[in-house]
Design a protein around this motif. Structure first.
Motif, PDB file in Angstrom:
ATOM      1  N   MET A  37      46.596  47.438  42.517  1.00 54.10           N
ATOM      2  CA  MET A  37      47.761  46.550  42.472  1.00 54.10           C
ATOM      3  C   MET A  37      47.806  45.779  43.780  1.00 54.10           C
ATOM      4  O   MET A  37      47.713  46.380  44.851  1.00 54.10           O
ATOM      5  CB  MET A  37      49.040  47.377  42.276  1.00 54.10           C
ATOM      6  N   ASN A  88      49.012  41.989  46.122  1.00 57.44           N
ATOM      7  CA  ASN A  88      49.614  40.673  46.347  1.00 57.44           C
ATOM      8  C   ASN A  88      48.982  40.090  47.604  1.00 57.44           C
ATOM      9  O   ASN A  88      47.917  40.555  48.031  1.00 57.44           O
ATOM     10  CB  ASN A  88      51.142  40.761  46.429  1.00 57.44           C
ATOM     11  N   ARG A 100      37.881  37.281  34.235  1.00 59.35           N
ATOM     12  CA  ARG A 100      38.690  38.505  34.283  1.00 59.35           C
ATOM     13  C   ARG A 100      37.873  39.793  34.092  1.00 59.35           C
ATOM     14  O   ARG A 100      38.249  40.838  34.604  1.00 59.35           O
ATOM     15  CB  ARG A 100      39.802  38.462  33.223  1.00 59.35           C
ATOM     16  N   ALA A 139      40.685  42.258  35.086  1.00 60.42           N
ATOM     17  CA  ALA A 139      41.881  41.772  35.782  1.00 60.42           C
ATOM     18  C   ALA A 139      42.964  41.582  34.720  1.00 60.42           C
ATOM     19  O   ALA A 139      43.012  40.553  34.037  1.00 60.42           O
ATOM     20  CB  ALA A 139      41.577  40.474  36.513  1.00 60.42           C
ATOM     21  N   VAL A 140      43.809  42.593  34.562  1.00 55.02           N
ATOM     22  CA  VAL A 140      44.787  42.601  33.474  1.00 55.02           C
ATOM     23  C   VAL A 140      45.821  41.495  33.663  1.00 55.02           C
ATOM     24  O   VAL A 140      46.185  40.779  32.719  1.00 55.02           O
ATOM     25  CB  VAL A 140      45.468  43.981  33.382  1.00 55.02           C
ATOM     26  N   THR A 141      46.322  41.363  34.880  1.00 52.39           N
ATOM     27  CA  THR A 141      47.251  40.299  35.243  1.00 52.39           C
ATOM     28  C   THR A 141      46.821  39.749  36.600  1.00 52.39           C
ATOM     29  O   THR A 141      45.817  40.191  37.168  1.00 52.39           O
ATOM     30  CB  THR A 141      48.697  40.813  35.330  1.00 52.39           C
ATOM     31  N   ASP A 142      47.591  38.837  37.140  1.00 54.22           N
ATOM     32  CA  ASP A 142      47.263  38.300  38.462  1.00 54.22           C
ATOM     33  C   ASP A 142      47.421  39.337  39.566  1.00 54.22           C
ATOM     34  O   ASP A 142      46.899  39.144  40.670  1.00 54.22           O
ATOM     35  CB  ASP A 142      48.151  37.087  38.763  1.00 54.22           C
ATOM     36  N   TRP A 143      48.145  40.425  39.298  1.00 53.30           N
ATOM     37  CA  TRP A 143      48.372  41.436  40.342  1.00 53.30           C
ATOM     38  C   TRP A 143      47.806  42.813  39.998  1.00 53.30           C
ATOM     39  O   TRP A 143      47.846  43.723  40.818  1.00 53.30           O
ATOM     40  CB  TRP A 143      49.868  41.582  40.622  1.00 53.30           C
ATOM     41  N   LEU A 144      47.247  42.979  38.790  1.00 50.68           N
ATOM     42  CA  LEU A 144      46.789  44.300  38.352  1.00 50.68           C
ATOM     43  C   LEU A 144      45.347  44.245  37.894  1.00 50.68           C
ATOM     44  O   LEU A 144      44.985  43.468  37.013  1.00 50.68           O
ATOM     45  CB  LEU A 144      47.669  44.821  37.216  1.00 50.68           C
ATOM     46  N   ARG A 145      44.502  45.101  38.496  1.00 49.49           N
ATOM     47  CA  ARG A 145      43.120  45.278  38.072  1.00 49.49           C
ATOM     48  C   ARG A 145      42.936  46.710  37.572  1.00 49.49           C
ATOM     49  O   ARG A 145      43.516  47.656  38.122  1.00 49.49           O
ATOM     50  CB  ARG A 145      42.155  45.016  39.241  1.00 49.49           C
TER      51      ARG A 145
END
Length: 433
Positions: A224, A226, A127, A171-177
């Protein structure tokens, strides 16, 4: 961290070897050629793309990378154009206005140059990644002949910056860097122009102002994403450049000779603009990705070059905020080949009545085409060509030699930038380890 030190030393040596590009094709004296990959699509999606090649535009670009990523590129910038006199006049003390004289056409006053750019991203885990980018975002050289009509307002001008950008991305979440960076900039500048003696029959004098210094800014951004779209938003701060150097005045004759001198310890300061960057990449099919990007530049911060003691004066610049907008595409033509193209429009921050021959700038269109060849699973080779078309524009800043003294000598500038264009050839490589 030892690798980062080695990378920094290597990149700095490369920039010294190549020299710096001397004409901007983004705006005024800003150089956007920080990636050969980006040049191929006219810099239309850099804030939303990933990897070390996009670090300059968005420090979030390396979040979540799986392998060390290295990007190295070089862009040859070949500007062409004319700066033409339309009737510039000078009024020496006790005399009427008269033509400034000299060669009325300055051909290609902006020097050719080569701009290198280097970036590396190093993952710490799945991450978090550290990055480093080394570039020259604000650099140019204009060089007019000694007998040019523009000599009293611009003779030789050189600005060189080296931007060292260490960064961290998560990589904060799977969709947010998200990412943040410092921008440590070294600046070396020199400005010179001729000085009129009291009689037109006498040779000109000359003044040279030069200095250098280190300054600090910052960058931050998010991405952000997907499976179909990535949106990148980033901010690069304005930087106040504080330079220390000298002023040399020479060649003045007769009653003006007392002004010949060299002053050390002269200070100067000016701002380069903040950038607000919004980019997006849309994967419309397995082979085709569409890109777009808009940038707002706070060029109004560059309102003057302020000179400290003992001069305590300012050189007005009067820039205004400006913008650029770009669109382009990436097309996966085969397993190993990606083709790109794009177009960008940028408005000039210079304004009528304040535009001088040092930075003969105007609105422009940038047309780009290029591609990537995947030479090996770990090595990608990038190439691009850009054609930049500048609008004709006035050169019209009225100035005065010896301002505020009994021998004040006004120069009413009346010129035009004509048939200006630039050809840009970019090559680069990206490697993962």
């Amino acid at each position: 961290m030892s690798y980062l030190k080695t990378a920094l030393a290597t990149a700095t040596a490369l920039t010294a070897t190549f020299g710096f590009a001397s004409a901007a094709n983004a705006q005024a004296f800003y150089l956007q050629e920080q990636s050969a990959r980006g040049a191929g699509r006219a810099f239309s999606g850099e804030g939303a793309d990933t990897g070390a090649a996009s670090l300059w535009w968005n420090p979030a670009a390396i979040a979540g990378i799986e392998n060390m990523d290295v990007s190295l590129s070089a862009s040859a910038i070949l500007p062409r154009g004319k700066v033409v006199d339309n009737g510039t006049v000078i009024r020496r003390p006790g005399q009427a206005f008269a033509p400034v004289g000299g060669d009325p056409v300055a051909k290609n006053p902006i020097n050719n140059g080569v701009l290198p750019a280097f970036a590396v991203g190093i993952p710490l885990n799945d991450r978090v990644a550290l990055g480093l980018a080394v570039s020259s975002p604000y650099s140019f050289t204009t060089d007019y002949a000694e007998d040019s009509w523009a000599r009293y307002t611009a003779d030789k001008t050189k600005l060189l910056t080296v931007d060292i950008q260490p960064s961290v991305a998560v990589a904060v979440t799977d969709w947010l860097r998200a990412g943040a960076a410092l921008n440590v900039e070294y600046t070396d500048a020199s400005l010179s122009n001729a000085l009129p003696n009291l009689l037109a029959t006498l040779p000109d004098g000359r003044q040279v102002l030069k200095g250098d210094g280190w300054d600090l800014g910052w960058s931050a951004g998010v991405q952000m994403h997907n499976d179909f779209v990535t949106v990148g938003i980033s901010y690069k701060s304005a930087i106040e450049h504080k330079l220390k150097g000298s002023l040399e005045i020479s060649g003045l004759l007769g009653p003006l000779a007392a002004q010949n001198r060299t002053l050390d310890g002269v200070s100067a300061s000016f701002y380069t603009p903040a950038q607000i960057i919004v980019g997006a990449r849309f994967k419309v099919s397995p082979a085709l990705t569409l890109n777009t990007q808009g940038i707002r530049y706070t060029w109004s911060k560059f309102d003057a070059i302020r000179l400290g003691a003992p001069l305590n004066t300012a050189i007005p610049e009067g820039y205004q905020n400006s913008w650029s907008l770009a669109g382009g595409f990436d097309y996966q033509a085969s397993e190993k080949l990606i083709l790109r193209a794009g177009v960008q429009h940028a408005s000039t921050p210079t304004v009528d009545g304040e535009r001088d021959a040092r930075v003969p700038d105007s609105d422009r269109w940038n047309f780009g085409a290029g591609g990537t060849f995947q030479a090996t699973p770990r090595l990608a080779l990038d190439a691009a060509f850009n054609y930049v078309d500048f609008e004709d524009e006035t050169i019209d800043r009225t100035t005065a030699a010896f301002a505020g003294t009994p021998v004040q000598t006004p120069i009413v500038v009346n010129g035009t930038l004509r048939n200006a264009k630039a050809f840009i050839f970019s090559l680069g490589g990206r490697m993962t380890f």
